[in-house]
Design an enzyme around this catalytic site. Structure first.
Site, short mmCIF file in Angstrom:
data_model
loop_
_atom_site.label_atom_id
_atom_site.label_comp_id
_atom_site.label_asym_id
_atom_site.label_seq_id
_atom_site.Cartn_x
_atom_site.Cartn_y
_atom_site.Cartn_z
N MET A 1 -9.84 57.10 -2.23
CA MET A 1 -8.88 56.03 -2.14
C MET A 1 -8.99 54.92 -1.16
O MET A 1 -7.91 54.34 -0.96
CB MET A 1 -7.38 56.75 -1.84
CG MET A 1 -7.66 57.80 -0.67
SD MET A 1 -8.56 57.19 0.57
CE MET A 1 -10.11 57.69 0.28
N PRO A 2 -10.26 54.66 -0.94
CA PRO A 2 -10.23 53.23 -0.15
C PRO A 2 -9.37 52.17 -0.99
O PRO A 2 -9.85 52.24 -2.36
CB PRO A 2 -11.64 52.99 0.00
CG PRO A 2 -12.18 54.35 0.11
CD PRO A 2 -11.35 55.15 -0.98
N ILE A 3 -8.89 51.30 -0.63
CA ILE A 3 -8.51 49.94 -1.32
C ILE A 3 -9.25 48.94 -0.58
O ILE A 3 -9.25 48.79 0.63
CB ILE A 3 -6.99 49.99 -1.43
CG1 ILE A 3 -6.65 48.78 -2.40
CG2 ILE A 3 -6.12 49.80 -0.06
CD1 ILE A 3 -5.03 48.86 -2.58
N MET A 28 -19.43 53.51 -1.80
CA MET A 28 -18.55 54.18 -1.26
C MET A 28 -18.69 55.82 -1.69
O MET A 28 -18.35 56.80 -0.99
CB MET A 28 -16.95 53.85 -1.99
CG MET A 28 -16.49 52.77 -1.08
SD MET A 28 -14.63 52.29 -1.41
CE MET A 28 -14.99 51.85 -3.26
N THR A 71 -9.24 49.48 3.45
CA THR A 71 -8.29 50.35 4.05
C THR A 71 -8.71 51.55 3.46
O THR A 71 -8.92 52.08 2.26
CB THR A 71 -7.12 50.08 3.77
OG1 THR A 71 -6.66 48.79 3.99
CG2 THR A 71 -5.90 51.09 4.27
#
Lengths: 125, 125, 125
Positions: A1-3, A28, A71
């Site tokens: 869930m990095p954004i 990622m 994030t």
């Protein structure tokens, strides 16, 4: 869930921009072990008048600099971030061919309870 | 003083986008007790080529996914965040009718001294 | 290495927008002692329908409100932030002539290991 949000100068073809998304996703996967299809990314293209970049810290940046704001969970270690930076620059260097000087990344940390990835739930709290 | 940025695919009518703002404002009023007219929000619309969304975490997101990035005081509790997520998904589900799968929220925490809401002052420090 | 994103309503001439960049750079030089040419800034212009601002906290904001989101080292002190807010509002008031009510700033803190300002390195870790 990095954004992730990516900002760059306008004018690059779609394949170039897709390669940035692809490279970030792969970086990622390899360095943060994110699950499959964990891709949450937006991009904004800016006219020269709405985009500024300097040469501070001895880096010869060009007009092709790409700002990557990510994030991530606040549990990511400095080692993971270091690996992420290195791999991102490598992959974006291969495709779409961004100079390593032009890869600028800043990471923001967000606690597990700060994420809702659907359904109005705090999935990771 | 939360400040919010919303990213979505381009093409939704203005009423749809206003309903997102309205729903977020109402959710903040009800769950964070923000004062009246505490509305500081921007929205960016993205072409498909500048927007990517995946299905990670078992959520069947569509092209209508909305990314909501909120910065709030770092004094907000996990319970408040949980309530905010739930209420936001409910309200956006009612109007403009966003599927709960398509509501993606991430919260960033900023200390009281990190805010200047006018006049060059640090009002909350 | 602060990185800044500025959001404002569309329609301001280029000189106006450049003055915002210039004022922010000067404010950072004077209050944060950033090195020369430490300018990493993007700007997005929004139609009225994609931009919302309220009057909360007793500040009479206008349609000219400017949202300034800055990410800085998490070693910055409250005093530095206070000085930055004050100087930014002063300088943007002089040029391009933004009312102090319309300068809205939020600061996000990022640890030293969260920055890669080129070459895939974590320069400050």
């Amino acid at each position: 869930m990095p954004i992730i949000h990516i900002s760059l100068r306008a004018g690059k073809p779609e394949a170039y921009r897709q390669a940035i998304f692809d490279g970030l996703y792969r970086a990622m996967r390899e360095t943060l072990n994110v699950p499959e299809d964990d891709q949450f990314m937006t991009m904004s293209e800016h006219d020269a008048a709405n985009f500024r970049s300097g040469t501070a810290y001895g880096v010869a940046r060009s007009a092709d600099v790409v700002y990557i704001r990510m994030t991530v969970f606040n549990t990511r270690t400095p080692e993971q971030k270091k690996a992420l930076f290195k791999r991102t620059a490598e992959l974006l260097g291969k495709s779409p061919g961004i100079r390593p000087e032009d890869v600028f990344i800043v990471v923001l940390d967000a606690a597990k309870e700060n994420w809702s990835v659907g359904h109005g739930l705090a999935q990771f709290a």
